[in-house]
Design a protein around this motif. Structure first.
Motif, PDB file in Angstrom:
ATOM      1  N   HIS A 188      -7.052  -2.324   9.818  1.00 51.81           N
ATOM      2  CA  HIS A 188      -8.372  -2.876   9.520  1.00 51.81           C
ATOM      3  C   HIS A 188      -9.178  -2.956  10.817  1.00 51.81           C
ATOM      4  CE1 HIS A 188      -6.330  -5.167   5.916  1.00 51.81           C
ATOM      5  NE2 HIS A 188      -6.419  -3.874   5.719  1.00 51.81           N
ATOM      6  N   GLU A 242       0.821  -1.219   0.000  1.00 52.80           N
ATOM      7  CA  GLU A 242       0.000   0.000   0.000  1.00 52.80           C
ATOM      8  C   GLU A 242       0.852   1.265   0.000  1.00 52.80           C
ATOM      9  OE1 GLU A 242      -2.967  -0.163  -0.758  1.00 52.80           O
ATOM     10  OE2 GLU A 242      -4.023  -1.802   0.259  1.00 52.80           O
ATOM     11  N   HIS A 272      -2.200   2.618   8.414  1.00 48.99           N
ATOM     12  CA  HIS A 272      -3.321   1.930   7.762  1.00 48.99           C
ATOM     13  C   HIS A 272      -3.590   0.637   8.519  1.00 48.99           C
ATOM     14  CE1 HIS A 272      -5.952  -0.116   5.097  1.00 48.99           C
ATOM     15  NE2 HIS A 272      -5.055  -1.016   4.753  1.00 48.99           N
ATOM     16  N   HIS A 283     -12.755  -2.560   3.193  1.00 45.14           N
ATOM     17  CA  HIS A 283     -11.318  -2.799   3.369  1.00 45.14           C
ATOM     18  C   HIS A 283     -10.816  -2.395   4.759  1.00 45.14           C
ATOM     19  CE1 HIS A 283      -7.000  -1.925   1.678  1.00 45.14           C
ATOM     20  NE2 HIS A 283      -6.993  -2.573   2.820  1.00 45.14           N
TER      21      HIS A 283
HETATM   22 ZN   LIG Z   1      -5.475  -2.966   4.131  1.00 42.27          ZN
END
Ligand SMILES: [Zn+2]
Length: 186
Positions: A98, A77, A96, A159
């Motif tokens: 989840h 990413e 980042h 996501h």
């Molecule tokens: Zn991710």
């Protein structure tokens, strides 16, 4: 900037993300801007709860590695992180993850807001949901671009979430807040 100290801090934040169950397995990624045209970013395919500073990678804002690091590749990413740095001059760190409840909101395309949660309202007004983009592709930076630089946290449809701030502690704190707001809304 003391790159070694920053690397240590990234590993500590990785452990907090993992221990707080904001990521599982090898999910998530973290970067910090360490110079005018340089970031330090977590490797792909490694559990964020078990990183050591030597696993991290130095890259420029074009996404090129500045030194080789045998066995490790930058996070898939990285393009999303770079897009934040390029469009948000105040951003020095990107996280980042989840977060499970907030990610459930992203599946239902529901904007998160902190209305009625006054202790969080000064940190985040609203967290919009960006259109679905396949994780790890160029679609992700394109999907977040329209929301930069006016937000500090976003949901990626089906996501997870990126957050960014002046420093890594603040970016991490925003991630915790997103999940807290989502739990208050669930
Ligand atoms: Zn991710």
């Amino acid at each position: 900037m003391d790159v070694q100290k920053t690397a240590q801090q990234i590993c500590e934040i990785g452990a907090r993300l993992y221990n707080k169950q904001l990521v599982a397995a090898a999910e998530g990624n973290i970067s910090v801007r360490t110079g005018e045209n340089e970031i330090l970013i977590t490797p792909a395919g490694v559990c964020k709860g078990r990183m050591s500073p030597s696993m991290l990678l130095r890259c420029n804002l074009q996404g090129e590695a500045l030194e080789s690091n045998a066995g490790y590749q930058p996070s898939s990413e990285i393009r999303m992180h770079l897009r934040v740095y390029l469009d948000c001059p105040h951003a020095n760190a990107v996280v980042h993850a989840h977060p499970p409840v907030a990610t459930a909101f992203s599946v239902h395309n529901t904007v998160l807001n902190s209305e009625g949660l006054p202790n969080l309202a000064n940190k985040l007004d609203s967290v919009p949901v960006c259109p679905y983009a396949r994780p790890g592709t160029e679609e992700v930076p394109a999907s977040i671009a329209p929301y930069l630089p006016t937000h500090r946290a976003l949901l990626l449809a089906k996501h997870g979430a990126p957050t960014w701030a002046e420093n890594l502690e603040c970016a991490y704190s925003l991630m915790e807040s997103i999940e807290r707001i989502a739990k208050g809304r669930a």
